[in-house]
Design a protein around this motif. Structure first.
Motif, PDB file in Angstrom:
ATOM      1  N   SER A  63       0.823  -1.202   0.000  1.00  0.00           N
ATOM      2  CA  SER A  63       0.000   0.000   0.000  1.00  0.00           C
ATOM      3  C   SER A  63       0.863   1.260   0.000  1.00  0.00           C
ATOM      4  O   SER A  63       0.624   2.202  -0.769  1.00  0.00           O
ATOM      5  N   SER A  64       1.902   1.277   0.839  1.00  0.00           N
ATOM      6  CA  SER A  64       2.784   2.447   0.901  1.00  0.00           C
ATOM      7  C   SER A  64       3.546   2.639  -0.401  1.00  0.00           C
ATOM      8  O   SER A  64       3.736   3.771  -0.868  1.00  0.00           O
ATOM      9  N   ILE A  65       3.971   1.538  -1.004  1.00  0.00           N
ATOM     10  CA  ILE A  65       4.726   1.632  -2.258  1.00  0.00           C
ATOM     11  C   ILE A  65       3.846   2.179  -3.374  1.00  0.00           C
ATOM     12  O   ILE A  65       4.241   3.105  -4.100  1.00  0.00           O
ATOM     13  N   LEU A  66       2.635   1.640  -3.523  1.00  0.00           N
ATOM     14  CA  LEU A  66       1.753   2.105  -4.596  1.00  0.00           C
ATOM     15  C   LEU A  66       1.330   3.549  -4.374  1.00  0.00           C
ATOM     16  O   LEU A  66       1.169   4.310  -5.338  1.00  0.00           O
ATOM     17  N   SER A  67       1.179   3.933  -3.107  1.00  0.00           N
ATOM     18  CA  SER A  67       0.853   5.334  -2.822  1.00  0.00           C
ATOM     19  C   SER A  67       2.022   6.247  -3.166  1.00  0.00           C
ATOM     20  O   SER A  67       1.846   7.330  -3.735  1.00  0.00           O
ATOM     21  N   ALA A  68       3.246   5.810  -2.847  1.00  0.00           N
ATOM     22  CA  ALA A  68       4.428   6.611  -3.163  1.00  0.00           C
ATOM     23  C   ALA A  68       4.604   6.777  -4.665  1.00  0.00           C
ATOM     24  O   ALA A  68       5.015   7.837  -5.141  1.00  0.00           O
ATOM     25  N   ILE A  69       4.272   5.732  -5.400  1.00  0.00           N
ATOM     26  CA  ILE A  69       4.358   5.796  -6.860  1.00  0.00           C
ATOM     27  C   ILE A  69       3.302   6.735  -7.420  1.00  0.00           C
ATOM     28  O   ILE A  69       3.502   7.367  -8.460  1.00  0.00           O
ATOM     29  N   GLN A  84      11.995   2.325  -9.297  1.00  0.00           N
ATOM     30  CA  GLN A  84      12.965   3.001  -8.432  1.00  0.00           C
ATOM     31  C   GLN A  84      12.269   3.531  -7.180  1.00  0.00           C
ATOM     32  O   GLN A  84      12.789   3.400  -6.071  1.00  0.00           O
ATOM     33  N   THR A  85      11.086   4.108  -7.353  1.00  0.00           N
ATOM     34  CA  THR A  85      10.325   4.577  -6.196  1.00  0.00           C
ATOM     35  C   THR A  85       9.998   3.425  -5.259  1.00  0.00           C
ATOM     36  O   THR A  85      10.122   3.536  -4.032  1.00  0.00           O
TER      37      THR A  85
END
Length: 522
Positions: free
Chosen positions: A315-321, A383-384
């Motif tokens: 969830s955090s990764i997809l939000s950061a992207i 990369q993100t």
């Protein structure tokens, strides 16, 4: 330097093809050129050699396959005109359809198809299963070849018509005789487009030209199957420095199609009357993975690998992207994609984000502060994803060495067993929805970057292929996943859609996450 050397090889090897193209009279009508930006520059031209999606895209246009997948996931004849199976299911006979020619003129022969299968099969999980089941394979005449099996092989058509890389494309025999560990440098196929070596400018543009000699199948085009009718004269594959530049070019009408739109520009793009978005769910979504190197410290220790399950927060990764909610799946624990035929939660109880627990688990391993070398693709969403994980890893006690480069360099670096620990990547759902084609499961105990191995998995993969019904396959898929969570060949960082964008004047663009430029007109 490697790209320039390859370019000289192609220019030399493709001189006859280029000359024939230049000397052929041009059509009287104004040339129709489609200008597109794909995920990256094509740097490997050999569809047998790599699992890179960009090489698959190139291969699907320049080469052709014996069978192909349609939009329903069914396998249909493509280069094959007719085939039959003996009553005991041990002899398969394939006859090529009429009109097949290589780009440099000669007809496609059955012997060349045999040579192509022999070159491709050792590099692919399904191919290796076919090879193990085969007693002999030989051409009967110019258009017919047979495969004699030691035992029935129910996956014959899914193997010869697989949609994921490395693709089982057919090549002229002189190319198919190239050792499998050496790349071909003269991409001559029989597909609907020809590569123009004389117009290739590395780092700038590549040109694929309509193959005037291509004879489409009679039935309508359907995903990768059917009649691939080319209505444009050429496709220019343009290289852009970044996604924002590409999206700006799409808005201005400088390009016609962009494979991956930047998420932070979707709102603006939706308001553009001359731009349409193409976002498809289901198997056309992507799965992100962190691929781990099992041959290089610290991830040669399985206990250290398993710590990552407590650190990857999808969830955090997809939000950061910046993936909008409409284009993402919730936290997905399934190696075989969520909302897909073999989705399962087996073994996933260990995948709970908890940095404090990860810190304690890491202390209990053999980890002595070795740097985790992360290969990052500059400016990419992967990369993100890697940056989010890297911070969690640092918080848990890992030492992280993030190294930024382009995708071509990642491909070169990952081929070596030392000097890297992991890289982030994302793949089409069609590549990941089954144990038999999931890159990091199907390649278990094979010579494939990452070199993960648990000998139970190859045995279960064979059982999966021989299962008599879907219920049996689902049960085995769950068993394989439970082992995979122990082995940790890769850790999923999310399931999502990346919309493509195209100019509204384009007609009949195939609706797929795969870039396909047959049928489209301007």
């Amino acid at each position: 330097m490697a790209i320039e050397i390859a370019r000289r090889d192609i220019l030399a090897g493709g001189a006859a093809l280029a000359a024939a193209t230049v000397l052929r009279p041009r059509e009287a009508h104004a040339a129709k050129t489609l200008k597109v930006v794909l995920e990256s520059e094509v740097v490997i031209f050999d569809p047998h050699f790599t699992t890179a999606a960009i090489t698959r895209t190139f291969g699907l246009h320049v080469f052709d396959t014996l069978f192909a997948m349609d939009g329903k996931g069914e396998i249909k004849p493509q280069m094959v005109g007719a085939y039959e199976v003996s009553a005991d299911k041990l002899t398969w006979t394939f006859t090529l359809r009429d009109g097949l020619k290589w780009h440099d003129g000669p007809p496609v022969t059955a012997a060349e198809c045999v040579a192509s299968i022999n070159r491709w099969s050792p590099r692919d999980a399904l191919g290796r299963m076919l090879k193990a089941a085969t007693a002999s394979m030989a051409a009967k005449d110019a258009k017919t070849f047979t495969i004699q099996l030691k035992e029935p092989f129910p996956l014959m058509l899914p193997t010869l018509g697989k949609a994921n890389a490395p693709l089982p494309v057919m090549m002229p025999e002189r190319l198919a005789n190239t050792s499998g560990d050496q790349r071909i440098t003269t991409p001559i196929g029989s597909g609907p487009f020809k590569f123009r070596p004389d117009l290739w400018k590395s780092g700038n543009v590549m040109v694929l030209e309509r193959n005037a000699d291509y004879v489409p199948r009679a039935e309508p085009a359907d995903f990768l199957a059917g009649g691939k009718r080319v209505k444009i004269d050429q496709v220019e594959l343009k290289v852009m420095p970044d996604q924002l530049t590409g999206a700006s070019a799409l808005i201005k009408g400088e390009i016609d199609y962009m494979q991956y739109l930047p998420f932070d520009m979707l709102a603006n793009l939706k308001r553009e009357r001359n731009v349409k978005l193409l976002g498809i769910g289901g198997i056309h979504q992507f799965q992100g993975n962190f691929r781990l190197n099992h041959e290089f410290p610290p991830f040669n220790d399985p206990a250290i690998r398993r710590v990552l399950w407590k650190l990857v927060d999808q969830s955090s990764i997809l939000s950061a992207i910046g993936v909008p909610e409409e284009f993402r799946a919730p936290q997905c624990p399934s190696f075989w994609m969520c909302d897909a035929p073999y989705s399962t939660t087996a073994g996933s109880e260990v995948a709970k984000v908890d940095i404090a627990a990860a810190r304690e688990a890491l202390k209990a391993t053999s980890y002595k502060g070795e740097p985790v070398v992360i290969l990052e693709v500059a400016g990419s969403i992967s990369q993100t994803a890697a940056q989010v994980l890297a911070q969690n890893m640092k918080d848990a006690g890992f030492k992280v060495d993030a190294q930024t480069m382009d995708w071509g360099t990642v491909l070169a670096r990952r081929a070596k067993k030392d000097g890297w620990s992991m890289f982030a990547v994302y793949s089409n759902g069609t590549d990941m929805l089954s144990p038999l084609n999931h890159f990091y499961i199907a390649s278990t105990c094979a010579d494939y970057p990452g070199w993960s191995c648990d000998t139970r998995i190859p045995t279960l993969l064979k059982a999966f292929g021989q299962a008599e019904d879907e219920a049996g396959r689902k049960r085995i898929a769950a068993e394989i996943q439970a082992i995979a969570y122990e082995l940790t060949p890769a850790v999923m960082w999310g399931q999502f859609t990346i919309p493509a964008g195209y100019r509204s004047n384009l007609k009949n663009l195939p609706q797929s996450s795969y870039p396909m430029f047959w049928e489209v007109d301007v």
